[in-house]
Motif scaffolding. Structure first.
Motif, PDB file in Angstrom:
ATOM      1  N   ARG A 294     -13.294  -5.341  -7.284  1.00  0.00           N
ATOM      2  CA  ARG A 294     -12.034  -5.991  -6.896  1.00  0.00           C
ATOM      3  C   ARG A 294     -10.989  -4.914  -6.640  1.00  0.00           C
ATOM      4  O   ARG A 294     -10.893  -3.930  -7.366  1.00  0.00           O
ATOM      5  CB  ARG A 294     -11.544  -6.941  -7.988  1.00  0.00           C
ATOM      6  CG  ARG A 294     -12.446  -8.146  -8.196  1.00  0.00           C
ATOM      7  CD  ARG A 294     -11.915  -9.076  -9.286  1.00  0.00           C
ATOM      8  NE  ARG A 294     -12.797 -10.227  -9.443  1.00  0.00           N
ATOM      9  CZ  ARG A 294     -12.720 -11.339  -8.723  1.00  0.00           C
ATOM     10  NH1 ARG A 294     -11.777 -11.444  -7.794  1.00  0.00           N
ATOM     11  NH2 ARG A 294     -13.551 -12.322  -8.920  1.00  0.00           N
ATOM     12  N   PHE A 295     -10.184  -5.152  -5.602  1.00  0.00           N
ATOM     13  CA  PHE A 295      -9.156  -4.169  -5.261  1.00  0.00           C
ATOM     14  C   PHE A 295      -8.081  -4.824  -4.411  1.00  0.00           C
ATOM     15  O   PHE A 295      -8.354  -5.698  -3.585  1.00  0.00           O
ATOM     16  CB  PHE A 295      -9.763  -2.997  -4.475  1.00  0.00           C
ATOM     17  CG  PHE A 295      -8.726  -2.104  -3.854  1.00  0.00           C
ATOM     18  CD1 PHE A 295      -8.026  -1.183  -4.625  1.00  0.00           C
ATOM     19  CD2 PHE A 295      -8.425  -2.193  -2.496  1.00  0.00           C
ATOM     20  CE1 PHE A 295      -7.058  -0.379  -4.050  1.00  0.00           C
ATOM     21  CE2 PHE A 295      -7.453  -1.385  -1.920  1.00  0.00           C
ATOM     22  CZ  PHE A 295      -6.775  -0.475  -2.704  1.00  0.00           C
ATOM     23  N   GLY A 296      -6.839  -4.366  -4.615  1.00  0.00           N
ATOM     24  CA  GLY A 296      -5.715  -4.803  -3.785  1.00  0.00           C
ATOM     25  C   GLY A 296      -4.738  -3.668  -3.582  1.00  0.00           C
ATOM     26  O   GLY A 296      -4.483  -2.879  -4.497  1.00  0.00           O
TER      27      GLY A 296
ATOM     28  N   ILE B  75     -10.290   1.356  -7.685  1.00  0.00           N
ATOM     29  CA  ILE B  75     -10.561  -0.082  -7.760  1.00  0.00           C
ATOM     30  C   ILE B  75      -9.863  -0.680  -8.980  1.00  0.00           C
ATOM     31  O   ILE B  75      -9.602   0.012  -9.970  1.00  0.00           O
ATOM     32  CB  ILE B  75     -12.081  -0.348  -7.813  1.00  0.00           C
ATOM     33  CG1 ILE B  75     -12.706   0.315  -9.047  1.00  0.00           C
ATOM     34  CG2 ILE B  75     -12.756   0.138  -6.549  1.00  0.00           C
ATOM     35  CD1 ILE B  75     -14.184   0.025  -9.211  1.00  0.00           C
ATOM     36  N   ASN B  76      -9.580  -1.975  -8.882  1.00  0.00           N
ATOM     37  CA  ASN B  76      -8.950  -2.664 -10.017  1.00  0.00           C
ATOM     38  C   ASN B  76      -9.965  -2.981 -11.106  1.00  0.00           C
ATOM     39  O   ASN B  76      -9.661  -2.906 -12.295  1.00  0.00           O
ATOM     40  CB  ASN B  76      -8.283  -3.963  -9.537  1.00  0.00           C
ATOM     41  CG  ASN B  76      -7.147  -3.691  -8.566  1.00  0.00           C
ATOM     42  OD1 ASN B  76      -6.644  -2.570  -8.490  1.00  0.00           O
ATOM     43  ND2 ASN B  76      -6.748  -4.688  -7.803  1.00  0.00           N
ATOM     44  N   SER B  77     -11.174  -3.344 -10.690  1.00  0.00           N
ATOM     45  CA  SER B  77     -12.222  -3.653 -11.661  1.00  0.00           C
ATOM     46  C   SER B  77     -13.579  -3.548 -10.972  1.00  0.00           C
ATOM     47  O   SER B  77     -13.674  -3.476  -9.744  1.00  0.00           O
ATOM     48  CB  SER B  77     -12.035  -5.055 -12.248  1.00  0.00           C
ATOM     49  OG  SER B  77     -12.144  -6.050 -11.239  1.00  0.00           O
TER      50      SER B  77
ATOM     51  N   GLU C  82      -0.043  -5.232  -6.003  1.00  0.00           N
ATOM     52  CA  GLU C  82      -0.375  -5.893  -7.269  1.00  0.00           C
ATOM     53  C   GLU C  82      -0.505  -7.411  -7.057  1.00  0.00           C
ATOM     54  O   GLU C  82       0.296  -8.031  -6.363  1.00  0.00           O
ATOM     55  CB  GLU C  82       0.719  -5.594  -8.310  1.00  0.00           C
ATOM     56  CG  GLU C  82       0.325  -5.981  -9.726  1.00  0.00           C
ATOM     57  CD  GLU C  82       1.370  -5.548 -10.743  1.00  0.00           C
ATOM     58  OE1 GLU C  82       1.222  -5.904 -11.916  1.00  0.00           O
ATOM     59  OE2 GLU C  82       2.328  -4.835 -10.354  1.00  0.00           O
ATOM     60  N   ASN C  83      -1.531  -7.980  -7.664  1.00  0.00           N
ATOM     61  CA  ASN C  83      -1.803  -9.423  -7.619  1.00  0.00           C
ATOM     62  C   ASN C  83      -2.169  -9.934  -6.215  1.00  0.00           C
ATOM     63  O   ASN C  83      -2.075 -11.126  -5.946  1.00  0.00           O
ATOM     64  CB  ASN C  83      -0.600 -10.226  -8.149  1.00  0.00           C
ATOM     65  CG  ASN C  83      -0.266  -9.859  -9.586  1.00  0.00           C
ATOM     66  OD1 ASN C  83      -1.166  -9.618 -10.391  1.00  0.00           O
ATOM     67  ND2 ASN C  83       1.025  -9.813  -9.894  1.00  0.00           N
ATOM     68  N   GLU C  84      -2.541  -9.011  -5.309  1.00  0.00           N
ATOM     69  CA  GLU C  84      -2.982  -9.410  -3.974  1.00  0.00           C
ATOM     70  C   GLU C  84      -4.299  -8.707  -3.666  1.00  0.00           C
ATOM     71  O   GLU C  84      -4.319  -7.638  -3.053  1.00  0.00           O
ATOM     72  CB  GLU C  84      -1.928  -9.054  -2.911  1.00  0.00           C
ATOM     73  CG  GLU C  84      -0.639  -9.843  -3.023  1.00  0.00           C
ATOM     74  CD  GLU C  84       0.339  -9.498  -1.922  1.00  0.00           C
ATOM     75  OE1 GLU C  84      -0.102  -8.959  -0.882  1.00  0.00           O
ATOM     76  OE2 GLU C  84       1.543  -9.741  -2.089  1.00  0.00           O
ATOM     77  N   ASP C  85      -5.409  -9.291  -4.092  1.00  0.00           N
ATOM     78  CA  ASP C  85      -6.715  -8.667  -3.893  1.00  0.00           C
ATOM     79  C   ASP C  85      -7.130  -8.705  -2.429  1.00  0.00           C
ATOM     80  O   ASP C  85      -7.063  -9.749  -1.773  1.00  0.00           O
ATOM     81  CB  ASP C  85      -7.772  -9.371  -4.743  1.00  0.00           C
ATOM     82  CG  ASP C  85      -7.688  -8.968  -6.210  1.00  0.00           C
ATOM     83  OD1 ASP C  85      -6.927  -8.032  -6.507  1.00  0.00           O
ATOM     84  OD2 ASP C  85      -8.366  -9.592  -7.041  1.00  0.00           O
TER      85      ASP C  85
ATOM     86  N   LYS D  88     -12.534  -9.032  -3.153  1.00  0.00           N
ATOM     87  CA  LYS D  88     -12.485 -10.070  -4.195  1.00  0.00           C
ATOM     88  C   LYS D  88     -13.821 -10.232  -4.917  1.00  0.00           C
ATOM     89  O   LYS D  88     -14.468 -11.269  -4.858  1.00  0.00           O
ATOM     90  CB  LYS D  88     -12.063 -11.404  -3.561  1.00  0.00           C
ATOM     91  CG  LYS D  88     -10.733 -11.311  -2.825  1.00  0.00           C
ATOM     92  CD  LYS D  88     -10.393 -12.578  -2.081  1.00  0.00           C
ATOM     93  CE  LYS D  88      -9.082 -12.453  -1.319  1.00  0.00           C
ATOM     94  NZ  LYS D  88      -8.753 -13.665  -0.540  1.00  0.00           N
TER      95      LYS D  88
ATOM     96  N   GLY E 162     -12.147 -10.670   2.336  1.00  0.00           N
ATOM     97  CA  GLY E 162     -12.420  -9.899   1.133  1.00  0.00           C
ATOM     98  C   GLY E 162     -13.708 -10.233   0.433  1.00  0.00           C
ATOM     99  O   GLY E 162     -13.968  -9.726  -0.665  1.00  0.00           O
TER     100      GLY E 162
END
Length: 587
Positions: free
Chosen positions: A349-351, A395-397, A354-357, A360, A553
């Motif tokens: 997951r990445f954006g 990456i976010n996660s 913030e809070n906009e992936d 997904k 995504g």
């Protein structure tokens, strides 16, 4: 962050850069002390000459003291020379060190930083702002130290010679100091405004020059000229403010100096006429020199403090960039080997915001030596996958692995050394074709480049150019067509001998002849290595081992060209026929 009138913390930080040049720093201070002593000696020797040799009529003693004054003046000139030369030399060495540190720091920034930071502003920080820091040493700090020392030594000589006349000077000095302080505060604000306007102008001009083709294509010349006039007017207004303050301050300072000199002559003359043995004509002669030597530095300290303040404001801006912690965390300890090329994405997951992936939670497997094509509509997240694989963004996660090892465990430089990317928008430096291919890597020889060019079919095209491999392509490669730039990018990727190759829209917007050359180059450089191909033109990916379809995504389809065409309601099938049916209908 707004600079203070004098930021002690920032000043100490700048002084840290003098440590490698400690001997030169001490030398400048020593010459500043000598300069103040020799400067104060001249008026004192003039007093002795008038009182002891001119008034009594002693020509031999007069010649002796005139010679002595000449020696003192020569020593003062030499001290002034070494003081100015070493102070400027020290300033240039310091900004050299800061500029190198700043540029190396910027090289390690994430792409996210450059997405929001104006290029013109960064150029200003690296060039003109750092030049302003040099003035802290060449025009500010040491000049102020020298002037203050000179004033202290002069006051000591004046009190020693005639304390009564000196008190007149002492009473006038607070007035000039008060006015100087007001002037300094006003100028500090004015100079900060000037630096802001210079930065805005640099950013505007850099962007318009870079995008001049768009400006002219859309007939925006008059509009952009009007915008520039507005920015230029603000820049002019900021400088006019500094000129106004200077125009007011220096005449007032001259009036105070002239009035003080008049009081000295008037009071000293009365003391001489009254028969005061402690006041002589030599005092009046020497005090006319002392007044100028005392008040001029005091008046100029404000101007020199402004130079120093400009350097401090610039230093504040430069250190703001140096203090920016927006680097990729290069904590890996593994040296990336020559990869087999197995790539896996697990719930990534990445954006960008913030809070906009944008990505997904995708899962993707690429086998070693496999050619995988990624297709989808604009904004589906295709190019983002490349950015993540190269760790341009974090990456976010989830996890991205190469050969079973998380890419975060590899040293960043060694990871990127094994991955070559050919982008749609090829960037070439204002340099020769050879240097644009090797990027000045000493391990890649001219012979290596020529052999590689022949292998992928680019050599003949290069040999048609003036000076062939030494042809200068100018800024951004404007002397070449888009297809020719793409061929250079393919050769650049090939000579780096990557384990993994990525082609991002590498065949879009080019002519048929260039496409044939590029297709040949693609077949050559993808052979035997893992390749990821991102394309809008589906005709270029039909032979891929696997085609991945992305939408908003997510990976929505995977398979070979034929497998995806066989899906009745598949997205790939719709994309494919939407591109080829119009060609069949018009054929």
């Amino acid at each position: 962050m707004k600079a203070k009138a004098f930021d002690t913390r920032l000043f100490k930080r700048i002084l840290q850069y003098t440590k490698p040049y400690k001997r030169r720093f001490n030398g400048v201070v020593l010459f500043a002390i000598l300069l103040s002593l020799f400067a104060a000696l001249r008026p004192y020797l003039l007093k002795q000459t008038v009182d002891s040799y001119i008034a009594p009529g002693d020509p031999q003693g007069l010649l002796l003291f005139i010679t002595l004054m000449g020696v003192v003046m020569l020593c003062e000139v030499l001290s002034q020379f070494y003081f100015v030369y070493w102070a400027n030399w020290l300033g240039q060495d310091i900004i050299k060190d800061i500029r190198i540190k700043l540029f190396q720091h910027m090289l390690a920034f994430r792409m996210r930083y450059f997405d929001s930071a104006p290029v013109g502003q960064l150029v200003t920080r690296t060039v003109s702002d750092i030049e302003a820091i040099a003035r802290i040493f060449s025009q500010g700090l040491f000049m102020i130290i020298s002037d203050l020392l000179k004033m202290v030594v002069i006051l000591i000589f004046m009190f020693y010679m005639n304390w009564k006349l000196t008190w007149i000077v002492i009473l006038a000095m607070p007035i000039l100091v008060f006015i100087t302080r007001i002037f300094q505060r006003k100028m500090q604000l004015a100079f900060e405004d000037v630096r802001n306007q210079v930065s805005n102008m640099n950013t505007f001009v850099q962007e318009r020059v870079t995008g001049m083709k768009i400006v002219q294509l859309f007939n925006r010349e008059n509009i952009e000229a009007e915008k520039f006039m507005e920015i230029n007017a603000k820049h002019r207004k900021a400088w006019i403010k500094t000129i106004w303050y200077n125009s007011v301050f220096f005449p007032i300072a001259d009036i105070i100096s002239s009035l003080t000199l008049g009081m000295i002559v008037w009071y000293g003359g009365l003391r001489i006429l009254a028969g005061d043995p402690f006041t002589t004509f030599g005092d009046l002669f020497s005090y006319t020199m002392f007044i100028g030597m005392l008040f001029n530095p005091l008046r100029q300290i404000a101007d020199k403090f402004n130079e120093m303040q400009m350097g401090m404001i610039a230093g504040n801006r430069v250190f703001a960039v140096l203090d920016t912690s927006d680097n990729i965390q290069d904590t890996g300890r593994l040296e990336a080997p020559v990869f087999d090329g197995t790539i896996t994405f697990r719930d990534v997951r990445f954006g960008y915001n913030e809070n906009e992936d944008v990505i997904k939670g995708i899962d993707l497997d690429v086998k070693a030596g496999e050619t995988v094509a990624i297709v989808g509509a604009t904004g589906a997240g295709k190019s983002t996958i490349i950015n993540l694989l190269n760790r341009f963004y974090e990456i976010n996660s989830g996890a991205i692995c190469i050969d079973g090892e998380n890419i975060e465990n590899y040293k960043l430089s060694s990871l990127r050394r094994q991955i070559a990317v050919v982008l749609q928008d090829v960037f070439l430096f204002a340099d020769t074709i050879l240097n644009n291919i090797t990027l000045n890597n000493p391990e890649i020889t001219r012979e290596d480049v020529i052999t590689a060019a022949k292998t992928i079919g680019v050599h003949d095209f290069i040999m048609t150019l003036p000076n062939d491999y030494d042809y200068n392509v100018k800024e951004r490669g404007v002397m070449l067509s888009s297809g020719q730039r793409q061929l250079i990018a393919f050769l650049r990727a090939y000579v780096s001998e990557p384990s993994i190759l990525i082609l991002d829209e590498a065949t879009s917007s080019i002519d048929t002849y260039s496409e044939e050359l590029i297709q040949r180059a693609t077949d050559t450089i993808t052979k035997g290595r893992t390749s990821i191909v991102i394309a809008h033109r589906l005709a270029t990916v039909v032979n891929a081992d696997k085609i991945v379809v992305m939408d908003k995504g997510l990976i929505v389809e995977q398979g070979t060209h034929q497998e995806l065409l066989d899906r009745e309601q598949g997205i790939y099938r719709m994309l494919y026929y939407s591109q080829f049916l119009p060609e069949v209908a018009t054929g």
